[in-house]
Write a protein that holds these residues in place. Structure first.
Motif, PDB file in Angstrom:
ATOM      1  N   SER A  34       0.921  -1.156   0.073  1.00 39.82           N
ATOM      2  CA  SER A  34      -0.077   0.083  -0.162  1.00 39.82           C
ATOM      3  C   SER A  34       0.910   1.229  -0.136  1.00 39.82           C
ATOM      4  O   SER A  34       0.425   2.344  -0.354  1.00 39.82           O
ATOM      5  CB  SER A  34      -1.052   0.072   1.101  1.00 39.82           C
ATOM      6  OG  SER A  34      -0.223  -0.076   2.437  1.00 39.82           O
ATOM      7  N   THR A  41      -0.770   8.529  -4.833  1.00 41.73           N
ATOM      8  CA  THR A  41      -2.011   9.249  -4.596  1.00 41.73           C
ATOM      9  C   THR A  41      -1.567  10.400  -3.865  1.00 41.73           C
ATOM     10  O   THR A  41      -2.149  11.644  -4.197  1.00 41.73           O
ATOM     11  CB  THR A  41      -3.219   8.604  -3.657  1.00 41.73           C
ATOM     12  OG1 THR A  41      -2.664   8.060  -2.424  1.00 41.73           O
ATOM     13  CG2 THR A  41      -3.686   7.238  -4.530  1.00 41.73           C
ATOM     14  N   PRO A 186     -12.788  -0.655  -9.218  1.00 39.96           N
ATOM     15  CA  PRO A 186     -11.840  -0.359  -7.914  1.00 39.96           C
ATOM     16  C   PRO A 186     -12.013  -1.428  -6.697  1.00 39.96           C
ATOM     17  O   PRO A 186     -11.314  -1.358  -5.915  1.00 39.96           O
ATOM     18  CB  PRO A 186     -12.433   1.012  -7.733  1.00 39.96           C
ATOM     19  CG  PRO A 186     -12.859   1.584  -8.986  1.00 39.96           C
ATOM     20  CD  PRO A 186     -13.470   0.418  -9.601  1.00 39.96           C
ATOM     21  N   SER A 187     -13.191  -1.752  -6.531  1.00 40.78           N
ATOM     22  CA  SER A 187     -13.439  -2.802  -5.397  1.00 40.78           C
ATOM     23  C   SER A 187     -12.850  -4.111  -5.640  1.00 40.78           C
ATOM     24  O   SER A 187     -12.806  -5.088  -4.860  1.00 40.78           O
ATOM     25  CB  SER A 187     -14.915  -2.711  -5.195  1.00 40.78           C
ATOM     26  OG  SER A 187     -15.651  -3.615  -6.117  1.00 40.78           O
ATOM     27  N   GLU A 246      -7.334   9.599  -5.413  1.00 41.54           N
ATOM     28  CA  GLU A 246      -7.786   8.358  -4.838  1.00 41.54           C
ATOM     29  C   GLU A 246      -6.919   7.022  -5.650  1.00 41.54           C
ATOM     30  O   GLU A 246      -6.405   7.618  -6.855  1.00 41.54           O
ATOM     31  CB  GLU A 246      -9.226   7.791  -5.044  1.00 41.54           C
ATOM     32  CG  GLU A 246     -10.291   8.601  -4.262  1.00 41.54           C
ATOM     33  CD  GLU A 246     -11.630   7.929  -4.468  1.00 41.54           C
ATOM     34  OE1 GLU A 246     -11.752   7.181  -4.927  1.00 41.54           O
ATOM     35  OE2 GLU A 246     -12.535   8.908  -4.059  1.00 41.54           O
ATOM     36  N   HIS A 248      -6.434   2.822  -5.988  1.00 40.79           N
ATOM     37  CA  HIS A 248      -6.938   1.632  -5.813  1.00 40.79           C
ATOM     38  C   HIS A 248      -6.050   0.445  -6.515  1.00 40.79           C
ATOM     39  O   HIS A 248      -5.601   0.771  -7.619  1.00 40.79           O
ATOM     40  CB  HIS A 248      -8.345   1.331  -6.278  1.00 40.79           C
ATOM     41  CG  HIS A 248      -9.016   2.559  -5.792  1.00 40.79           C
ATOM     42  ND1 HIS A 248     -10.003   2.596  -4.556  1.00 40.79           N
ATOM     43  CD2 HIS A 248      -9.601   3.579  -6.488  1.00 40.79           C
ATOM     44  CE1 HIS A 248     -10.496   3.512  -4.607  1.00 40.79           C
ATOM     45  NE2 HIS A 248     -10.408   4.289  -5.633  1.00 40.79           N
ATOM     46  N   SER A 250      -6.605  -3.629  -7.212  1.00 40.96           N
ATOM     47  CA  SER A 250      -7.484  -4.362  -7.164  1.00 40.96           C
ATOM     48  C   SER A 250      -6.839  -5.970  -7.650  1.00 40.96           C
ATOM     49  O   SER A 250      -5.934  -5.964  -8.614  1.00 40.96           O
ATOM     50  CB  SER A 250      -8.509  -4.299  -7.656  1.00 40.96           C
ATOM     51  OG  SER A 250      -8.394  -3.925  -9.045  1.00 40.96           O
ATOM     52  N   ALA A 264      -9.398  -5.471  -2.600  1.00 36.39           N
ATOM     53  CA  ALA A 264      -8.377  -4.353  -3.195  1.00 36.39           C
ATOM     54  C   ALA A 264      -7.972  -3.681  -2.026  1.00 36.39           C
ATOM     55  O   ALA A 264      -8.469  -3.766  -0.934  1.00 36.39           O
ATOM     56  CB  ALA A 264      -9.621  -3.249  -3.820  1.00 36.39           C
ATOM     57  N   HIS A 266      -7.375   0.338  -0.738  1.00 33.82           N
ATOM     58  CA  HIS A 266      -7.668   1.788  -1.222  1.00 33.82           C
ATOM     59  C   HIS A 266      -7.181   2.967  -0.437  1.00 33.82           C
ATOM     60  O   HIS A 266      -6.766   2.755   0.776  1.00 33.82           O
ATOM     61  CB  HIS A 266      -9.374   2.019  -0.982  1.00 33.82           C
ATOM     62  CG  HIS A 266     -10.097   0.727  -1.353  1.00 33.82           C
ATOM     63  ND1 HIS A 266     -10.632   0.631  -2.683  1.00 33.82           N
ATOM     64  CD2 HIS A 266     -10.673  -0.285  -0.691  1.00 33.82           C
ATOM     65  CE1 HIS A 266     -11.026  -0.569  -2.797  1.00 33.82           C
ATOM     66  NE2 HIS A 266     -11.079  -1.062  -1.489  1.00 33.82           N
ATOM     67  N   SER A 268      -6.520   7.344  -0.139  1.00 31.77           N
ATOM     68  CA  SER A 268      -7.076   8.443  -0.845  1.00 31.77           C
ATOM     69  C   SER A 268      -6.316   9.880  -0.103  1.00 31.77           C
ATOM     70  O   SER A 268      -5.810   9.725   1.154  1.00 31.77           O
ATOM     71  CB  SER A 268      -8.381   8.691  -0.770  1.00 31.77           C
ATOM     72  OG  SER A 268      -8.790   8.849   0.762  1.00 31.77           O
ATOM     73  N   TRP A 286      -9.227  -1.477   3.372  1.00 29.65           N
ATOM     74  CA  TRP A 286      -9.168  -2.835   2.526  1.00 29.65           C
ATOM     75  C   TRP A 286     -10.436  -3.393   2.300  1.00 29.65           C
ATOM     76  O   TRP A 286     -11.439  -3.200   3.374  1.00 29.65           O
ATOM     77  CB  TRP A 286      -8.193  -3.774   3.396  1.00 29.65           C
ATOM     78  CG  TRP A 286      -8.182  -5.136   2.587  1.00 29.65           C
ATOM     79  CD1 TRP A 286      -7.786  -5.297   1.688  1.00 29.65           C
ATOM     80  CD2 TRP A 286      -8.220  -6.431   3.540  1.00 29.65           C
ATOM     81  NE1 TRP A 286      -7.828  -6.928   1.416  1.00 29.65           N
ATOM     82  CE2 TRP A 286      -7.863  -7.423   2.597  1.00 29.65           C
ATOM     83  CE3 TRP A 286      -8.505  -6.710   5.021  1.00 29.65           C
ATOM     84  CZ2 TRP A 286      -7.929  -8.750   2.970  1.00 29.65           C
ATOM     85  CZ3 TRP A 286      -8.438  -8.003   5.354  1.00 29.65           C
ATOM     86  CH2 TRP A 286      -8.234  -9.134   4.264  1.00 29.65           C
ATOM     87  N   SER A 311     -15.794  -4.290   3.804  1.00 26.97           N
ATOM     88  CA  SER A 311     -14.956  -3.091   3.823  1.00 26.97           C
ATOM     89  C   SER A 311     -14.411  -2.916   5.023  1.00 26.97           C
ATOM     90  O   SER A 311     -15.177  -2.655   6.126  1.00 26.97           O
ATOM     91  CB  SER A 311     -15.458  -1.838   3.186  1.00 26.97           C
ATOM     92  OG  SER A 311     -15.952  -1.921   1.888  1.00 26.97           O
TER      93      SER A 311
END
Length: 915
Positions: A34, A41, A186-187, A246, A248, A250, A264, A266, A268, A286, A311
């Motif tokens: 990450s 981002t 994105p998910s 953002e 992502h 995935s 995925a 995420h 931001s 996550w 999520s």
């Protein structure tokens, strides 16, 4: 993993608003890299570039390339369709190669089911020094049904075999080639950007995607209608400067034909000039989900399924996930795939998707402790930057995409309708002080019909490109346009971006091995059979021209007939030795009979194909004589006749290039010869006699006043050879002239009490031609008066436009003038003068008036007036009656004048003009 508040001036308004610093990358590394996504981002905002991020990992390696030792030429590799490098075209690679080779047969397996087996053969001509021939090519329709054996396809088509589906090899390759072009949202769930599809990739396929978005706008969260409190002073600000990004990462995997698992990560970052703090970062959220759907089946276009997604949200000011904030989404999915057809001709490159779901949103739990400490809800800018909503939402999404091997454009529209399940209490007074509304206080929007303005929704337009067809690499570019919750803000609902630009890169990998090459069996081909044909040509008996489109029928044999092409040529089907007679029919010709003999033994000497090139008779490349291997049934005479008809209708290639040479009669061969394929051609010429070029005229005399018949009349016809024939009409005023030759003719009618009339007739075809002669009765009051050497026309003679043709309503004046000259033989010579108006060049008007005068004299001559008694004179516009200044004056000046030049009774001449 944390949510980070950072003030751009590195000062906080008070201890209650302070948040811990951003978590170091050491704590982030265990979660799927990450740190890389955070670095991407946060690079959108200079203030976010804090801490040391690890170097980015290398991109995923390309899929392995499998050598094809069996491939015979470029583009026909058996591995092309099933490898990850295959394109999406259904006719590329093995799907095309296998479908064009071999014949299909059915084999029964041990379990009693029937599988289609593919047998590919190549033929080899006999004789020394010959090369191996290529396999026969099947048409596209046959390719759609060519299949491999069950043993060869079991490893690559397990997902279809689970439903007991027997699919063709082409469809298997098409299926896997199209699946490698599907990527994740994105998910992580397979779909577009916001809308998921009720399906996934092929069994054993992985999908990776890195997707990022950006938005920047002034006056987004703070406006005149929704101001924001200023940091420290609390003064309301009516404009802000907002930036939001953002990222992502995935991953999704398809272990079974009806199941997909996805996950995925995420991140931001949000920067707002009116926020406290100005910079907000969300790192390490996550999501994990599973999707079930109806498995793929050939020729099925409707699919349905469902998915569940969990999520896990990182806590605010702490490391790790906040369990109370864990959110869950349940969705129902449908897809209509009009491209999923086994027959390529039936495929329509469109897919449609629809989603309906419920999102249990617990993100509001993340800031409960913060709001308790502050004693009030967090600001709108903070709620937006942290992605906080205090209500659940009903998710609705629809989408359409166009299927193309290189680029797939798509369109989405998605809604997050707020549902007030949670027990959050909103204070209208407090919300108003922060420039917001409460969810229960939105009656004004319902009353004005603008309720959707507070509902987060977005319209997405984008495309996915596949720059390298041989790999699963895909590029995504899309744009969101906010259609709700972008200007009207509610305290319980996270604001929607007014727009977002999405860009990403993805890669799909198909882990299944390619299909093995089909077995190749080499057989020896028998020598080709030598055939015999009659090549005929139809011409007229005069030997001057050919006759196209003639109908040729077998005489005494029940076989389909033939039609000669535009060059008069026809070709029979393969015929055994014997005598043949043909009846030949053509329009405007007498039916003829021609005979031909096909000998059993070859004629000696026989011309080789090269020696007959001068005849300009060659078979077209696209209409070759079928070989023995292609003939289905020699006994089926009707089918052979149809095939031969197609050959006959295909004109010779050289004749098409040089039609003038093809029509030269002496170029047609007179002796049998061999064509390029080794077939024996027996030439035959058929001659037809042309029917006489005459017609029959059926006429009728009609009274112009009563429209009744005119009996007791005579008609005289004069043909193009100036031969005349006179007939008496019957009581019904009818007459008939037979055997009138082609060309121009005229008919003159005479009847007591009527003015003589004339009508021109053009005869250019055989058969009957109807002619009507309109007879004008003699006027009670004459329209033309001859007195004291002067001829007066009481009515004008008009012409059709700027031509020499006399108008129909003026014919009776000309006929009456002919009667006057006929009854007054003392008028030895008269001048027919024609005047025009002044509209035009003087020289052109002079020629027009002269031509009109001569036309009048010709017409009067047809009515029986000697041409020696008349003189034509064109005056043009030289002698106007009045000045040519008005339209009426122009009309008055356009006239016909009859002048007496010579007469027996008087020596003086007079003029007269039409009134």
């Amino acid at each position: 993993m944390s949510r980070r508040f950072t003030h751009s001036s590195q000062q906080n308004s008070g201890p209650s608003r302070r948040r811990p610093q951003f978590l170091t990358t050491k704590g982030v590394q265990p979660l799927l890299g990450s740190g890389l996504l955070a670095a991407i981002t946060l690079s959108l905002h200079p203030a976010a570039a804090q801490g040391n991020a690890p170097p980015p990992p290398p991109p995923p390696p390309p899929p392995p390339v499998v050598d094809d030792a069996v491939s015979q030429d470029e583009g026909s590799s058996p591995n092309a369709g099933s490898s990850p490098n295959a394109g999406s075209s259904p006719n590329e690679g093995l799907a095309d190669n296998s479908s064009q080779q071999g014949n299909t047969s059915n084999e029964e397996t041990s379990d009693g089911s029937t599988d289609n087996a593919l047998e590919t053969t190549t033929t080899q001509a006999s004789g020394p020094g010959t090369k191996q021939a290529q396999p026969p090519v099947l048409p596209p329709r046959a390719a759609a049904t060519t299949t491999v054996s069950a043993g060869a396809s079991a490893s690559i088509n397990d997902e279809l075999a689970l439903q007991g589906a027997s699919t063709s090899r082409e469809y298997e390759e098409f299926f896997r080639a199209t699946q490698v072009h599907r990527l994740s949202t994105p998910s992580g769930s397979t779909g577009l950007v916001h809308v998921k599809e009720a399906g996934s990739g092929a069994v054993g396929s992985f999908r990776f995607q890195l997707l990022a978005s950006y938005m920047g706008k002034k006056g987004f969260l703070c406006s005149e209608n929704y101001p924001c409190p200023a940091p420290g002073t609390g003064a309301l600000q009516e404009e802000d400067r907002a930036r939001h990004g953002e990222g992502h990462i995935s991953i999704s995997f398809t272990p079974l034909p009806f199941l997909e698992v996805f996950t995925a990560l995420h991140n931001s970052s949000s920067d707002n000039s009116a926020g406290v703090p100005q910079l907000l970062q969300v790192v390490g959220d996550w999501s994990l989900g599973v999707k079930g759907f109806r498995p793929a089946q050939p020729d099925k276009i409707f699919y349905y399924g469902g998915e569940a997604e969990v999520s896990f949200l990182t806590g605010s000011g702490s490391v790790g996930f906040d369990g109370a904030a864990t959110s869950v989404a349940l969705r129902a999915l449908t897809t209509i795939d009009l491209n999923n057809r086994t027959d390529p001709e039936d495929r329509l490159p469109l897919r449609f998707h629809a989603n309906l779901g419920y999102f249990f949103d617990n993100s509001g739990k993340l800031v409960e402790d913060v709001e308790t400490t502050l004693g009030e809800p967090i600001q709108r800018t903070s709620r937006y930057g942290l992605g906080i909503s205090r209500v659940d939402s009903l998710e609705i999404g629809i989408a359409a995409e166009y299927i193309n091997p290189w680029v797939r454009p798509f369109l989405e529209w998605s809604f997050d309708i707020p549902v007030g399940r949670q027990g959050y209490v909103c204070s209208p007074t407090g919300a108003a002080s922060r420039g917001e509304l409460c969810l229960f206080d939105v009656q004004q929007f319902r009353q004005t019909g603008d309720y959707w303005s507070i509902t987060p929704s977005r319209l997405t337009l984008g495309a996915r490109g596949y720059p390298w067809q041989s790999s699963g690499l895909a590029l995504t570019l899309a744009a969101d346009i906010g259609t709700g919750a972008t200007r009207n803000f509610v305290e319980e609902i996270k604001p929607e971006n007014p727009y977002s630009i999405w860009f990403g890169i993805g890669y799909a990998i198909d882990t299944r091995p390619p299909l093995p090459a089909p077995p190749v069996e080499v057989v020896q081909a028998s020598p080709p059979e030598q055939r015999r044909y009659i090549l005929g040509r139809v011409k007229d008996s005069s030997g001057t021209s050919i006759i196209p489109d003639a109908l040729i029928r077998y005489d005494g044999i029940n076989m389909s007939g033939l039609i000669a092409n535009e060059f008069g040529l026809f070709l029979t089907q393969d015929l055994p030795p014997g005598e043949y007679s043909f009846k030949v029919h053509a329009d405007e010709y007498r039916e003829g009979i021609c005979n031909a003999v096909i000998t059993d033994s070859l004629p000696t000497p026989i011309q080789p194909a090269e020696s007959v090139e001068s005849t300009k008779i060659e078979m077209d490349d696209g209409a070759e004589t079928p070989s023995a291997a292609d003939r289905v049934n020699d006994a089926d005479a009707a089918q052979e006749a149809d095939a031969a008809q197609e050959i006959a209708e295909a004109s010779p290639s050289q004749a098409e290039d040089s039609p003038a040479e093809a029509q030269t009669l002496d170029e047609f061969p007179s002796e049998p010869f061999l064509d390029a394929a080794g077939n024996i051609m027996f030439p035959l010429e058929c001659e037809l006699k042309e029917l006489p070029r005459v017609a029959t005229l059926d006429g009728l005399l009609i009274d112009s006043n009563t429209s009744g018949a005119v009996p007791d009349a005579t008609v005289v016809i004069t043909d193009n050879l100036d031969r005349s024939l006179e007939l008496q009409v019957d009581a019904a005023g009818a007459f008939e002239f037979r055997n009138v030759p082609f060309g121009s003719a005229r008919i003159v009618g005479h009847a007591p009490g009527y003015l003589s009339t004339v009508i021109p007739v053009k005869i250019d075809k055989r058969g009957k031609l109807e002619v009507h002669l309109v007879m004008n009765p003699r006027p009670v009051t004459p329209n033309i008066v001859y007195q004291d050497g002067v001829i007066t026309l009481k009515q004008r003679i008009h012409f059709m436009g700027d031509t020499t043709e006399i108008a129909a309503d003026s014919m009776f004046i000309v006929e009456e003038l002919a009667l006057l000259l006929e009854e007054n033989l003392g008028l030895r010579k008269v001048e027919i003068g024609v005047h025009t108006d002044s509209q035009g060049a003087p020289s052109a008007l002079q020629r027009l008036s002269q031509d009109r005068a001569e036309a009048l004299i010709r017409l009067l001559g047809h009515l029986g007036i000697s041409k020696h008694r008349m003189v034509a004179r064109g005056y043009g516009s030289d002698a106007p009656l009045v000045a040519n200044v008005t339209g009426e004056a122009q009309s008055a000046n356009e006239r016909v004048v009859v002048k007496v030049i010579e007469e027996d009774a008087q020596s003086s001449a007079g003029d007269t003009e039409g009134e």
